[in-house]
Enzyme design. Structure first.
Site, PDB file in Angstrom:
ATOM      1  N   HIS A   1      34.295  39.637  33.829  1.00 50.57           N
ATOM      2  CA  HIS A   1      34.878  39.972  34.484  1.00 50.57           C
ATOM      3  C   HIS A   1      34.869  40.260  36.571  1.00 50.57           C
ATOM      4  O   HIS A   1      34.526  39.443  37.200  1.00 50.57           O
ATOM      5  CB  HIS A   1      35.935  40.720  34.336  1.00 50.57           C
ATOM      6  CG  HIS A   1      37.233  40.891  35.366  1.00 50.57           C
ATOM      7  ND1 HIS A   1      37.186  41.268  36.464  1.00 50.57           N
ATOM      8  CD2 HIS A   1      38.242  39.837  35.427  1.00 50.57           C
ATOM      9  CE1 HIS A   1      38.636  41.332  37.072  1.00 50.57           C
ATOM     10  NE2 HIS A   1      38.950  39.903  36.724  1.00 50.57           N
TER      11      HIS A   1
ATOM     12  N   HIS B   1      39.274  34.112  41.425  1.00 48.14           N
ATOM     13  CA  HIS B   1      41.018  34.372  41.580  1.00 48.14           C
ATOM     14  C   HIS B   1      41.279  34.464  43.369  1.00 48.14           C
ATOM     15  O   HIS B   1      40.359  33.042  43.620  1.00 48.14           O
ATOM     16  CB  HIS B   1      40.457  36.235  42.128  1.00 48.14           C
ATOM     17  CG  HIS B   1      39.989  36.593  40.688  1.00 48.14           C
ATOM     18  ND1 HIS B   1      39.189  37.470  40.373  1.00 48.14           N
ATOM     19  CD2 HIS B   1      41.022  37.485  40.035  1.00 48.14           C
ATOM     20  CE1 HIS B   1      39.455  37.660  39.490  1.00 48.14           C
ATOM     21  NE2 HIS B   1      40.742  38.190  38.916  1.00 48.14           N
TER      22      HIS B   1
ATOM     23  N   HIS C   1      40.899  32.858  32.756  1.00 43.84           N
ATOM     24  CA  HIS C   1      41.634  34.420  32.716  1.00 43.84           C
ATOM     25  C   HIS C   1      42.214  33.979  30.912  1.00 43.84           C
ATOM     26  O   HIS C   1      41.758  34.905  29.642  1.00 43.84           O
ATOM     27  CB  HIS C   1      42.866  35.274  33.135  1.00 43.84           C
ATOM     28  CG  HIS C   1      41.466  36.165  34.515  1.00 43.84           C
ATOM     29  ND1 HIS C   1      41.615  35.500  35.498  1.00 43.84           N
ATOM     30  CD2 HIS C   1      41.647  37.369  34.498  1.00 43.84           C
ATOM     31  CE1 HIS C   1      41.707  36.244  36.142  1.00 43.84           C
ATOM     32  NE2 HIS C   1      41.592  37.291  35.790  1.00 43.84           N
TER      33      HIS C   1
ATOM     34  N   HIS D   1      51.175  40.668  39.371  1.00 44.38           N
ATOM     35  CA  HIS D   1      49.415  41.115  38.835  1.00 44.38           C
ATOM     36  C   HIS D   1      49.097  41.656  39.743  1.00 44.38           C
ATOM     37  O   HIS D   1      48.236  42.928  38.913  1.00 44.38           O
ATOM     38  CB  HIS D   1      49.054  39.659  38.495  1.00 44.38           C
ATOM     39  CG  HIS D   1      47.555  39.355  39.121  1.00 44.38           C
ATOM     40  ND1 HIS D   1      46.572  39.536  39.986  1.00 44.38           N
ATOM     41  CD2 HIS D   1      46.735  39.881  37.556  1.00 44.38           C
ATOM     42  CE1 HIS D   1      45.634  39.720  39.581  1.00 44.38           C
ATOM     43  NE2 HIS D   1      45.471  39.882  38.958  1.00 44.38           N
TER      44      HIS D   1
ATOM     45  N   HIS E   1      47.616  45.906  38.462  1.00 42.26           N
ATOM     46  CA  HIS E   1      46.367  46.320  38.831  1.00 42.26           C
ATOM     47  C   HIS E   1      46.704  47.680  39.850  1.00 42.26           C
ATOM     48  O   HIS E   1      45.586  49.104  38.922  1.00 42.26           O
ATOM     49  CB  HIS E   1      45.468  45.489  39.223  1.00 42.26           C
ATOM     50  CG  HIS E   1      44.822  44.613  38.568  1.00 42.26           C
ATOM     51  ND1 HIS E   1      43.885  44.873  37.824  1.00 42.26           N
ATOM     52  CD2 HIS E   1      44.944  43.589  37.612  1.00 42.26           C
ATOM     53  CE1 HIS E   1      43.381  44.051  36.886  1.00 42.26           C
ATOM     54  NE2 HIS E   1      43.924  42.975  37.582  1.00 42.26           N
TER      55      HIS E   1
ATOM     56  N   PHE F   1      39.215  44.763  41.568  1.00 43.27           N
ATOM     57  CA  PHE F   1      38.517  44.024  41.034  1.00 43.27           C
ATOM     58  C   PHE F   1      36.932  44.343  39.760  1.00 43.27           C
ATOM     59  O   PHE F   1      36.859  44.001  39.013  1.00 43.27           O
ATOM     60  CB  PHE F   1      37.724  42.856  41.682  1.00 43.27           C
ATOM     61  CG  PHE F   1      39.094  41.551  41.890  1.00 43.27           C
ATOM     62  CD1 PHE F   1      40.017  42.012  40.828  1.00 43.27           C
ATOM     63  CD2 PHE F   1      39.265  41.116  43.308  1.00 43.27           C
ATOM     64  CE1 PHE F   1      41.403  41.427  41.079  1.00 43.27           C
ATOM     65  CE2 PHE F   1      40.771  40.103  42.845  1.00 43.27           C
ATOM     66  CZ  PHE F   1      41.229  40.498  41.910  1.00 43.27           C
TER      67      PHE F   1
ATOM     68  N   HIS G   1      46.112  41.436  31.355  1.00 37.49           N
ATOM     69  CA  HIS G   1      46.057  39.925  31.533  1.00 37.49           C
ATOM     70  C   HIS G   1      47.230  39.438  30.270  1.00 37.49           C
ATOM     71  O   HIS G   1      47.742  38.542  30.332  1.00 37.49           O
ATOM     72  CB  HIS G   1      44.758  39.333  31.373  1.00 37.49           C
ATOM     73  CG  HIS G   1      44.855  40.113  33.298  1.00 37.49           C
ATOM     74  ND1 HIS G   1      44.417  38.574  33.271  1.00 37.49           N
ATOM     75  CD2 HIS G   1      43.958  40.821  33.965  1.00 37.49           C
ATOM     76  CE1 HIS G   1      44.105  38.941  34.990  1.00 37.49           C
ATOM     77  NE2 HIS G   1      44.322  39.865  35.245  1.00 37.49           N
TER      78      HIS G   1
END
Length: 409
Positions: free
Chosen positions: A7, A28, A37, A159, A163, A179, A192
């Site tokens: 990732h 992204h 994803h 989303h 996070h 990230f 996810h």
């Protein structure tokens, strides 16, 4: 850790877009977000299944868009479990309620109020702002174009909020809040899993409408990625083969989606917070170090023509320039005071981003659905609408290039 590094590599400008491109790849803030994803979860699930000799193993999903699921699942907070991660915000362990509009600051609202706001946020992301392909998926992104052209409604909203809400309470936001380290936390995959489920719900709700209007660009359908499968074999997969999760061999447990039942009351025509003569003209680009209010012209187009052409009225905020290493958020309000609550039906959408360890200049945009909002506000005949951009986190690091209204299908 190997899976976490996968990732990290795909979202930190590690790989070239192609052999003849000097630009780096980012999955992204573009139309690759959902399919990439989905493949990532697919192979992770198969690898785990082989490790425990159970080919029927299925990843759990964290149902944070459901009122009963708006708390971090118990299975992830047992300290002697491999599912526990100490680099989480310790103030957000159960029974804290997840905030799908999280801006990095402690909330003073009650759990019930947060849940109510979460339901409205999900309605905005899954319905109001998801009426076009780009509005939901994110912007077109092809070889030769710069990364981060624009996130879809869920990616840039709930989303990102989850996070940061889960991640360590620092600017970097380790683990989930950055990230570079996000998938070091096992809860990443449950998070996810729910994002992927929301994609499938959006597809099902649209039926043939979306099937017929899928991105027909070969650049989208044939975009491909490399993953290691459960046999440690390197395989190449394409976007077109990830559009139907049932064909990939998995389905989702059916659960309630309370946000589908949310519907605002049509209001009496509201009084614009500041009359046209009282709103100072804004010279773009502008820094969001304070609330910025702009009167935006609505292009001349009749509702009958819009309906005939099946077009939506969209607010486009473009030329958003930010640093990728910063957590940033601003919210968009329409035709009312900037501190209006969600229940006043003035909140329209947001821009928010999960930071990376590598600092890079991002130039991006968002598209916010206006059609239903304008109808509910009873301002269909107005030539202009007042748009308020409200900085919530890092506004001094956000530059806005332009605001306009368009019609698109």
């Amino acid at each position: 850790m190997q899976q976490a590094n996968v990732h990290c590599a795909y979202c930190n400008l590690t790989y070239e877009q192609s052999e003849d491109s000097c630009l780096k790849l980012q999955v992204h803030q573009c139309w690759l977000f959902y399919p990439w994803h989905r493949w990532y979860l697919y192979f992770y699930e198969r690898i785990l299944g082989k490790l425990i000799d159970d080919p029927s193993f299925g990843l759990p999903f964290w149902n944070w868009d459901n009122r009963d699921g708006m708390v971090m699942p118990d299975m992830f907070v047992v300290k002697d479990s491999s599912l526990y991660d100490p680099r989480r915000n310790q103030d957000h362990l159960p029974p804290a309620t997840v905030d799908l509009k999280y801006d990095g600051k402690p909330t003073t609202e009650s759990s019930d109020t947060i849940k109510d706001n979460n339901v409205i946020e999900m309605y905005r992301e899954m319905v109001t702002c998801a009426t076009t392909l780009e509005g939901f998926y994110g912007a077109k992104y092809v070889t030769g174009s710069c990364p981060d052209p624009g996130a879809g409604s869920v990616e840039g909203g709930s989303h990102t909020a989850v996070h940061r809400w889960v991640g360590q309470n620092t600017q970097e936001g380790l683990d989930m809040g950055n990230f570079s380290t996000a998938s070091r936390d096992p809860i990443f995959f449950a998070h996810h899993g729910n994002v992927d489920r929301l994609w499938s719900i959006w597809q099902e709700r649209g039926g043939s409408k979306w099937t017929e209007k899928y991105f027909r660009h070969a650049d989208f359908l044939d975009a491909n990625f490399l993953f290691y499968d459960e046999n440690a074999q390197l395989v190449r997969v394409r976007v077109r083969d990830a559009l139907d999760h049932k064909k990939m061999g998995y389905i989702y447990q059916e659960v309630d989606n309370p946000w589908l039942e949310y519907k605002r009351e049509r209001r009496d025509k509201p009084k614009i917070n500041a009359g046209p003569s009282d709103v100072p003209e804004i010279i773009f680009p502008v820094i969001l170090n304070k609330v910025v209010q702009v009167l935006v012209d609505r292009p001349k187009k009749s509702r009958s023509n819009m309906e005939k052409e099946k077009e939506e009225e969209l607010l486009v905020i473009e030329g958003i320039e930010v640093d990728s290493a910063k957590f940033l958020r601003f919210e968009v309000y329409v035709n009312d005071k900037a501190d209006a609550s969600l229940d006043t039906a003035m909140y329209a959408g947001c821009y928010s981003q999960v930071p990376t360890k590598k600092s890079a200049k991002i130039r991006t945009k968002i598209r916010v659905g206006l059609t239903e909002l304008i109808e509910d506000l009873n301002v269909e005949d107005d030539d202009k609408i007042l748009v308020s951009l409200v900085p919530k986190a890092g506004g001094e690091g956000i530059s806005i290039g332009r605001i306009k209204i368009i019609y698109a299908s």
